[in-house]
Design an enzyme around this catalytic site. Structure first.
Site, mmCIF file in Angstrom:
data_model
loop_
_atom_site.group_PDB
_atom_site.id
_atom_site.type_symbol
_atom_site.label_atom_id
_atom_site.label_comp_id
_atom_site.label_asym_id
_atom_site.label_seq_id
_atom_site.Cartn_x
_atom_site.Cartn_y
_atom_site.Cartn_z
ATOM 1 N N ASP A 56 -0.069 5.254 0.834
ATOM 2 C CA ASP A 56 -0.245 6.213 1.389
ATOM 3 C C ASP A 56 -0.884 5.286 3.305
ATOM 4 O O ASP A 56 -1.466 4.928 2.959
ATOM 5 C CB ASP A 56 -1.612 6.573 1.324
ATOM 6 N N ASP A 98 0.890 -0.903 0.461
ATOM 7 C CA ASP A 98 0.352 0.260 0.270
ATOM 8 C C ASP A 98 0.833 1.426 -0.169
ATOM 9 O O ASP A 98 2.302 1.203 0.596
ATOM 10 C CB ASP A 98 -0.904 -0.539 1.495
ATOM 11 N N ASP A 100 -1.836 -0.512 6.104
ATOM 12 C CA ASP A 100 -2.343 0.112 7.316
ATOM 13 C C ASP A 100 -3.807 0.230 7.096
ATOM 14 O O ASP A 100 -4.729 0.603 8.566
ATOM 15 C CB ASP A 100 -1.452 1.236 7.475
#
Ligand code: GDD
Length: 681
Positions: free
Chosen positions: A425, A423, A629
């Protein structure tokens, strides 16, 4: 081309056989859809992918005293990029038919700027080379290659290997319809595109086999085919105790194989050859005989049966030929296989007696088998024929002298044992500052080790391309929460289905286009009366302000193709109301840490799964690692072998529960580096 994607599939040990799949379009245009996209009912393979296989495909043309006009018609039906290999057993006596065939082939190749091979089955040099290199089983008592289409096919397989091709297909040279010939080869190429195993086979069932008796009558099955299929299926059913009619092409003359598979099969002499190929596959890899070849057992053998659009029209050779030369050996190889149980054997004996192939009380004769061509020492064979090989080439001397590599199976590129899906961001990029500095050392080490780093983010194509550029990442990337996969054009060594091209990328599209998303959003707004503000409704400055992105990055964040980012404000209840409105309008949503993404049909997991399959096809086994996240990473993390979760900015982990999930006690890029540094050493 487009083929139907429905029907049954049977698994017999490591062998997977598809029930017959109908070809729907021979040319399916340029706007592509893919299997990858999940269209379940049809499957489309691009022209480019077909061509790619054709360049690696040799077409073996067995020929025995066929009409030269028909022979020439068959040549015109073979796609230009395939290598034609004519194996002739035509007469050379009062009229030298073989010489005529050579002349027709030479003229054809001259006019069409093509190369080909042609040789005579009774060439004594070939016989000596076969004997010297350890394959005497193909010779007759005069020491020459035996008569028979099957023996011709084996010679064709050997020559295909010498010419460096990867696949071999067979086409009879008595076919009256060049368009049908072209279609067969296209089926082969389509098949090798969609069959993932390196041990694969495509077998053709004609939709119609016309008979001319006063009027033309479009018959579905040849008699021998119908009977052979019946007993083949009976044998499988008896063995498994589950009735099946999966086999529709037991004796299909038109079929093709990967050379990796062709090298491993036992071949019957004469016309039982195609039935025996299937028997050989089931015996060796279908759990009937002990497995001797682990690699094939692990990767599996895949057989695709397809049904043509063109009718099959060829010369009929009479009842005696049908019964004694075709039906008898075809049923004999089933009868004498350990695949056949007692009842199947009794029924075959009765059938052969009723058809007059054997007398009452007579035993079913055994058809001699030839060992797998793998037994032959290819280098020695090539060495023995060194001087002769150029003479088999058309134009003379071209193919075998310059290209024959001996047989070295195509090497797999150096395998990345791992693939990393990450991922961006809040993971590779800091959740507040968007900085990736803390990752740099680990990222460089991963790159040095050749581990692909695949971005899998809600970010748009333009945003991700900017980061790829900055970080020197050259691997495929997944945009907008699995909306599409961008794959650099020459990244994988095999062709695959994709939806469109963008600059130097082949793109597999998984989500609905932005225009449709906007329409649905508008519907949601109207029906709910809620503002449902998205990036498209905001200026670049507003997006920059809301996200903390620079103006340039905010502009790129607005360039959405498959999703919309929504800024849903208010209390929990108001946000829930907004989410319900999205659902009612046919949109999916996912929380990306700060904003919600609205999309339809895609998630990161689907994209990761597809890309992982492509990596496996390319490199064999790979181990996948994923790191994220937030909630929108859950489908990606569920799909990988080793999932990691880093802390969010508020020092909490997202509420993701997965059995193998490793939670890293550090925020964003620090967590990224800590989790992955072991991979990098
Ligand atoms: N090289 C070589 N050597 N070719 C041969 C020989 C031979 O001894 N005998 C026949 N051929 C060629 C023929 O010229 C033709 O191109 C092709 O092999 C098929 O032979 P046919 O005799 O025409 O076979 P068929 O049409 O009756 O049967 C076909 O369909 C059957 C399924 O219905 C063949 O493909 C069979 O193998 C198949 O089982």
């Amino acid at each position: 081309m487009r083929i139907e994607n429905t029907g049954t599939t049977e698994h017999i040990g490591s062998v997977k056989i598809s029930g017959t799949r109908r070809m729907l379009e021979l040319d399916s245009g340029s706007v592509t859809t893919t299997t990858a996209r999940g269209k379940p009912e049809t499957e489309k393979v691009s022209l480019e992918a077909i061509r790619n296989i054709e360049q690696r495909l040799a077409i073996v043309l067995p020929c025995k005293n066929e009409d030269l006009k028909v022979f020439e018609g068959v040549l015109s039906g073979i796609p230009h990029d395939c290598l034609m290999i004519v194996i002739s057993n035509s007469s050379r006596e009062s009229i030298d038919s073989f010489k005529r065939e050579q002349e027709v082939l030479s003229r054809f190749c001259h006019d069409t700027q093509r190369e080909a091979l042609i040789l005579h089955q009774k060439d004594s040099f070939i016989a000596r080379a076969l004997e010297d290199s350890g394959y005497p089983e193909i010779l007759d008592d005069k020491g020459l290659v035996r008569n028979g289409k099957s023996e011709g096919m084996i010679l064709g397989i050997i020559m295909a290997i010498l010419s460096g091709r990867e696949y071999v297909g067979f086409i009879d040279t008595d076919n009256y319809i060049p368009g049908a010939v072209l279609e067969y080869v296209k089926h082969y190429a389509l098949g090798f595109n969609i069959l993932p195993s390196p041990y694969s086979m495509v077998r053709i069932q004609w939709r119609y086999k016309p008979k001319v008796s006063g009027e033309i009558y479009f018959k579905r099955w040849g008699r021998v085919s119908e009977i052979t299929n019946r007993y083949f299926n009976h044998a499988i059913s008896e063995r498994s105790n589950f009735e099946t009619d999966i086999i529709r092409t037991a004796n299909a003359g038109e079929h093709a194989m990967s050379l990796d598979l062709a090298l491993r099969l036992h071949y019957a002499t004469g016309y039982g050859v195609e039935t025996q190929e299937l028997i050989s596959i089931l015996e060796q890899y279908g759990g009937i005989l002990p497995v001797t070849d682990r690699d094939v057992a692990e990767k599996g053998v895949e057989i695709l049966q397809t049904e043509t659009i063109n009718p099959h029209l060829h010369k009929e050779k009479g009842e005696e030929h049908l019964l004694k030369e075709m039906l008898l050996p075809s049923l004999s190889v089933i009868y004498h296989s350990p695949l056949a149980g007692e009842t199947t054997r009794q029924l075959i004996t009765r059938e052969l007696t009723e058809q007059g192939c054997i007398n009452e009380g007579e035993l079913v004769p055994e058809t001699p088998l030839m060992p797998p061509p793998m037994k032959l020492d290819m280098e020695k064979f090539k060495g023995s024929l060194e001087e002769r090989l150029p003479l088999y080439s058309v134009p003379s001397g071209v193919i075998l002298t310059s290209k024959a590599p001996g047989f070295t199976p195509p090497p797999r590129p150096e395998a990345p044992v791992r693939v990393l899906f990450t991922d961006l961001d809040g993971t590779l990029l800091h959740p507040v500052t968007y900085s990736y500095v803390a990752c740099l050392d680990t990222l460089r080490s991963l790159q040095e080790k050749g581990i692909p780093v695949v971005f899998c983010s809600a970010k748009t194509r333009s945003e991700q391309m900017a980061y790829r550029e900055e970080l020197g990442v050259k691997d495929p990337f997944i945009v907008e929460n699995g909306g599409a996969i961008y794959i650099p054009r020459d990244y994988f060594r095999f062709p695959f289905a994709y939806d469109f091209e963008y600059e130097d990328y082949l793109v597999i599209e998984l989500g609905l286009r932005f225009k449709e998303i906007s329409l649905r959003l508008e519907k949601a707004r109207q029906e709910s009366g809620l503002p449902l503000t998205g990036f498209a409704d905001m200026s670049i400055e507003e997006v920059a302000l809301k996200t903390g992105l620079s103006l340039k990055s905010a502009e790129m964040a607005k360039q959405r193709e498959f999703s919309e980012t929504l800024v849903l404000e208010g209390d929990r209840q108001q946000v829930q109301q907004a989410l319900n409105a999205l659902k009612n309008a046919g949109l999916d949503y996912v929380f990306g840490g700060r904003f919600y993404e609205a999309m339809a049909g895609n998630d990161k997991g689907k994209a990761v799964k597809i890309l992982t399959e492509l990596y496996k096809l390319n490199y064999g086994e790979v181990v996948t690692t994923g790191i994220g996240d937030s909630e929108n990473d859950q489908p990606m993390l569920a799909e990988v072998d080793e999932p990691y979760l880093v802390l969010k900015a508020d020092k909490h982990w997202a509420g993701i529960k997965l059995p193998r999930l490793k939670k890293i006690k550090a925020v964003g890029p620090e967590g990224w580096s800590r989790a992955l540094k072991d991979l990098a050493v």
